[in-house]
Write an enzyme that holds these catalytic residues in place. Sequence first.
Site, PDB file in Angstrom:
ATOM      1  N   ARG B  46       0.868  -1.185   0.000  1.00 51.08           N
ATOM      2  CA  ARG B  46       0.000   0.000   0.000  1.00 51.08           C
ATOM      3  C   ARG B  46       0.906   1.236   0.000  1.00 51.08           C
ATOM      4  O   ARG B  46       1.129   1.843  -1.028  1.00 51.08           O
ATOM      5  CB  ARG B  46      -0.948  -0.015   1.213  1.00 51.08           C
ATOM      6  CG  ARG B  46      -2.109   0.967   1.082  1.00 51.08           C
ATOM      7  CD  ARG B  46      -1.744   2.412   1.369  1.00 51.08           C
ATOM      8  NE  ARG B  46      -1.419   2.629   2.791  1.00 51.08           N
ATOM      9  CZ  ARG B  46      -0.982   3.785   3.257  1.00 51.08           C
ATOM     10  NH1 ARG B  46      -0.813   4.826   2.451  1.00 51.08           N
ATOM     11  NH2 ARG B  46      -0.682   3.918   4.535  1.00 51.08           N
ATOM     12  N   GLU B  47       1.460   1.579   1.158  1.00 51.55           N
ATOM     13  CA  GLU B  47       2.386   2.723   1.209  1.00 51.55           C
ATOM     14  C   GLU B  47       3.508   2.522   0.192  1.00 51.55           C
ATOM     15  O   GLU B  47       3.897   3.462  -0.509  1.00 51.55           O
ATOM     16  CB  GLU B  47       2.985   2.856   2.617  1.00 51.55           C
ATOM     17  CG  GLU B  47       4.023   3.969   2.773  1.00 51.55           C
ATOM     18  CD  GLU B  47       3.422   5.366   2.752  1.00 51.55           C
ATOM     19  OE1 GLU B  47       2.434   5.595   3.467  1.00 51.55           O
ATOM     20  OE2 GLU B  47       3.949   6.234   2.013  1.00 51.55           O
ATOM     21  N   HIS B 106      -6.789  -0.231   2.574  1.00 51.28           N
ATOM     22  CA  HIS B 106      -6.646   1.121   3.101  1.00 51.28           C
ATOM     23  C   HIS B 106      -7.495   2.050   2.243  1.00 51.28           C
ATOM     24  O   HIS B 106      -7.243   2.187   1.044  1.00 51.28           O
ATOM     25  CB  HIS B 106      -5.145   1.481   2.987  1.00 51.28           C
ATOM     26  CG  HIS B 106      -4.780   2.828   3.497  1.00 51.28           C
ATOM     27  ND1 HIS B 106      -4.685   3.928   2.685  1.00 51.28           N
ATOM     28  CD2 HIS B 106      -4.448   3.243   4.745  1.00 51.28           C
ATOM     29  CE1 HIS B 106      -4.303   4.980   3.412  1.00 51.28           C
ATOM     30  NE2 HIS B 106      -4.158   4.597   4.655  1.00 51.28           N
ATOM     31  N   THR B 200       2.277  11.953   8.784  1.00 51.55           N
ATOM     32  CA  THR B 200       2.212  11.874   7.329  1.00 51.55           C
ATOM     33  C   THR B 200       3.325  12.657   6.642  1.00 51.55           C
ATOM     34  O   THR B 200       3.745  12.311   5.546  1.00 51.55           O
ATOM     35  CB  THR B 200       0.832  12.405   6.877  1.00 51.55           C
ATOM     36  OG1 THR B 200      -0.159  11.730   7.650  1.00 51.55           O
ATOM     37  CG2 THR B 200       0.594  12.170   5.410  1.00 51.55           C
ATOM     38  N   HIS B 227       2.065   5.263  12.368  1.00 52.65           N
ATOM     39  CA  HIS B 227       2.586   5.302  10.998  1.00 52.65           C
ATOM     40  C   HIS B 227       3.516   6.511  10.897  1.00 52.65           C
ATOM     41  O   HIS B 227       3.078   7.636  11.089  1.00 52.65           O
ATOM     42  CB  HIS B 227       1.386   5.448  10.043  1.00 52.65           C
ATOM     43  CG  HIS B 227       1.726   5.498   8.590  1.00 52.65           C
ATOM     44  ND1 HIS B 227       1.785   4.380   7.800  1.00 52.65           N
ATOM     45  CD2 HIS B 227       2.031   6.537   7.761  1.00 52.65           C
ATOM     46  CE1 HIS B 227       2.098   4.714   6.552  1.00 52.65           C
ATOM     47  NE2 HIS B 227       2.250   6.029   6.511  1.00 52.65           N
ATOM     48  N   HIS B 229       6.501   8.656   8.773  1.00 45.16           N
ATOM     49  CA  HIS B 229       7.353   8.951   7.613  1.00 45.16           C
ATOM     50  C   HIS B 229       8.738   9.365   8.091  1.00 45.16           C
ATOM     51  O   HIS B 229       8.917   9.770   9.247  1.00 45.16           O
ATOM     52  CB  HIS B 229       6.699  10.014   6.725  1.00 45.16           C
ATOM     53  CG  HIS B 229       5.708   9.399   5.786  1.00 45.16           C
ATOM     54  ND1 HIS B 229       6.020   9.059   4.501  1.00 45.16           N
ATOM     55  CD2 HIS B 229       4.427   8.991   5.991  1.00 45.16           C
ATOM     56  CE1 HIS B 229       4.973   8.482   3.927  1.00 45.16           C
ATOM     57  NE2 HIS B 229       3.980   8.437   4.810  1.00 45.16           N
ATOM     58  N   HIS B 324      38.483  -1.369  17.798  1.00 45.76           N
ATOM     59  CA  HIS B 324      37.251  -2.147  17.645  1.00 45.76           C
ATOM     60  C   HIS B 324      37.593  -3.606  17.328  1.00 45.76           C
ATOM     61  O   HIS B 324      37.040  -4.523  17.921  1.00 45.76           O
ATOM     62  CB  HIS B 324      36.389  -1.588  16.510  1.00 45.76           C
ATOM     63  CG  HIS B 324      35.724  -0.292  16.830  1.00 45.76           C
ATOM     64  ND1 HIS B 324      34.433  -0.007  16.470  1.00 45.76           N
ATOM     65  CD2 HIS B 324      36.166   0.802  17.485  1.00 45.76           C
ATOM     66  CE1 HIS B 324      34.117   1.207  16.887  1.00 45.76           C
ATOM     67  NE2 HIS B 324      35.144   1.722  17.494  1.00 45.76           N
TER      68      HIS B 324
END
Lengths: 429, 429
Positions: B46-47, B106, B200, B227, B229, B324
């Site tokens: 969907r998105e 949706h 959004t 949700h 972004h 490291h």
Amino acid sequence: MPDKSEFQVVENQSNLTNKNVNNPYAGVDSFLSNVSNFQIIESTLREGEQFANAFFDTETKIKIAKALDAFGVDYIELTSPTASEQSRKDCEAICKLGLKSKILTHIRCHMDDARVAVETGVDGVDVVIGTSSFLREFSHGKDMAYITKSAIEVIEFVKSKGIEIRFSSEDSFRSDIVDLLSIYRTVDRIGVNRVGVADTVGCASPRQVYDLVRTLRGVVSCDIETHFHNDTGCAIANAYAALEAGATHIDTSVLGIGERNGITPLGGLMARMYASDPEYVKAKYNLPALREIENLVAKEVEVNIPFNNYITGFSAFTHKAGIHAKAILNNPTTYEILKPEDFGMTRYVSIGHRLTGWNAVKSRVDQLNLPLSDEQVKDATQKIKQLADVKSQMSMDDVDNILRVYHASIEAGEPGQSPEFNTLIERAQ
Amino acid sequence: MPDKSEFQVVENQSNLTNKNVNNPYAGVDSFLSNVSNFQIIESTLREGEQFANAFFDTETKIKIAKALDAFGVDYIELTSPTASEQSRKDCEAICKLGLKSKILTHIRCHMDDARVAVETGVDGVDVVIGTSSFLREFSHGKDMAYITKSAIEVIEFVKSKGIEIRFSSEDSFRSDIVDLLSIYRTVDRIGVNRVGVADTVGCASPRQVYDLVRTLRGVVSCDIETHFHNDTGCAIANAYAALEAGATHIDTSVLGIGERNGITPLGGLMARMYASDPEYVKAKYNLPALREIENLVAKEVEVNIPFNNYITGFSAFTHKAGIHAKAILNNPTTYEILKPEDFGMTRYVSIGHRLTGWNAVKSRVDQLNLPLSDEQVKDATQKIKQLADVKSQMSMDDVDNILRVYHASIEAGEPGQSPEFNTLIERAQ
């Protein structure tokens, strides 16, 4: 990459002012917050050199340092002069460039390193030592008393040379909080310029960062620098939380390059800070230069700019869903928190796909100067969706074709009825 | 990309257990927190279809849906059946697959859309409407009374069909808090399954998210979906903050694809949640399948996996700096919050560069079974650094060459003295 002709460039139509007044997405107000008053310690030439693909020769280092200086970063941090002979020479060469950015080098908390560092011409020295039980057991094997003693010796030596000094713990979020605060207070009292908090393994979450920095803010009076790895996706959010809690300096690298998947990216931090205080960020940093710096570094370390990169990713300002496209055409701030033109970027509204909406199509109809009513545009939009259902790469030409055929069908007295629609769809199948 | 022979694969040497007990980087404890109890609503279909490059035909959608189901996502969200004729057919086809994941679609908060959606065979319907003043003015132009009325009508209709229903605001973080809470309480009372909070435009910060979700948690008794972004780099951190505040469901997409630069990525969320509760995440999701799903989606939308991608990026488990490398060789958890083997990945320790350290070199000496003392390994390490200063792409062969020449120089009775060192460096220049 889609055919660029699929997209439609939209002029900025915003009439809103940029004033931060009543900005509903500004930071949570707090007397502690430095969201509108922070400095960047740019570490592409130190942390970035620890990125798997990084090998910077002298010429490249100078090019990157000059680009960062022109962008306006407050500090440029360089690899330890003790790492190799060339590292030392490069450090000296960059100090001689006379940049506006202050030059730092990054060393272990050890007099051997400090003696070399102070001779390079740097403005400041960043000292680091692992304080977590993990690092004390498996890395250097030293206890807190030893760490404190070494820190005092190194700090007093560097200060005696008139050079700025920062003391940082490593893996701070897995260190004993009492040990940490104790050593920070000690070094603060002997006059360190900054203390550093480092999420070396990328495990911290924003609430943990806020809590630790806020506590530290009450313990030391010097500046607080923070360094966040991005293994669990919080490097930008953690930097922001740190500033909210009173941190003063944020470490970044271009594209976030560093050990493993890297640290807070310069561009991503700019996006975050711009959203909270665009005027401060625009006044201080040369935002349109960001893309060039990223291209330079990406080329040198042989990576592509990620498709989803902040600000400069190819789709960062592309709007696709019909409902988004419509609103963006009315007012870009409806779906945009960043103004693309402030970063030298351009907005696109994509209309040739099955998620398109008639309002977005209408704006194209207007550009083509076709005399269609709203009902006719809605009908034509259905034709576009039909074609999009069978054609994955639909160009703006395809959209224009449908609109022209539709317009012709009206002139022929049969709106939406034309064998040409079927031809277009059959050709795409 | 560096020559893979530059790297050295290291076996996992950790003896630490995975128990979350005393995990110093677990979430901040709270009775609200769902950090160890959450569900994923996977929205690649969907998105993700709103991503600039996305065009999924039926076959591709089914392939992606099956892969997500096998990974173990709780829900799969699909494009509205009203978007196009093919979108409706695809929705019906995926509902018929009999997946374990629940299927959602949706839609806009409108009866026209709801009537189509309930006929597709979905398990649930996600309804959305813009509640911010921005969207109310520039997008749909409707007031809160109208929004509330439509919401009630749609929710009662969908519920009457025995289908799960979520009501979400759009652009929640720029909406009036009183309007928001008022409509959420109304829909909760009439029995909505979930309410949704959506950033959004990608403007929210973790502390704002925590505050809003915590407040909402006190107002509604239904589930809370979120949700986010990623325009300002907080999409993963915001999801985490939402769970800490009591949210129950997180929206994701593979590689984060979506409008503009996308939303919370599935892989990045896994990294974040694994860091807090590895046992929960490993038991629920098929983590080693992540790389295949990302490759599948990347190929379909014609992008490369970002070099710095969470977990699967090429350098996510590469350790370079000497300090490291040394610690990782002693115990991987010193610099790793994620165990690569839990994701079907491999760890590399890079030693052929100027930032290398003698402890990392010593481990290679041991592998080669060369009888060198610590002092001799330190001396040989300096030779490696000399070569690394002039050679950007140093392979493991180059390192081995130096070690062998060094070993020969000892046998010749002149440790570190051999014309061959100069030859190696001259050849590289």
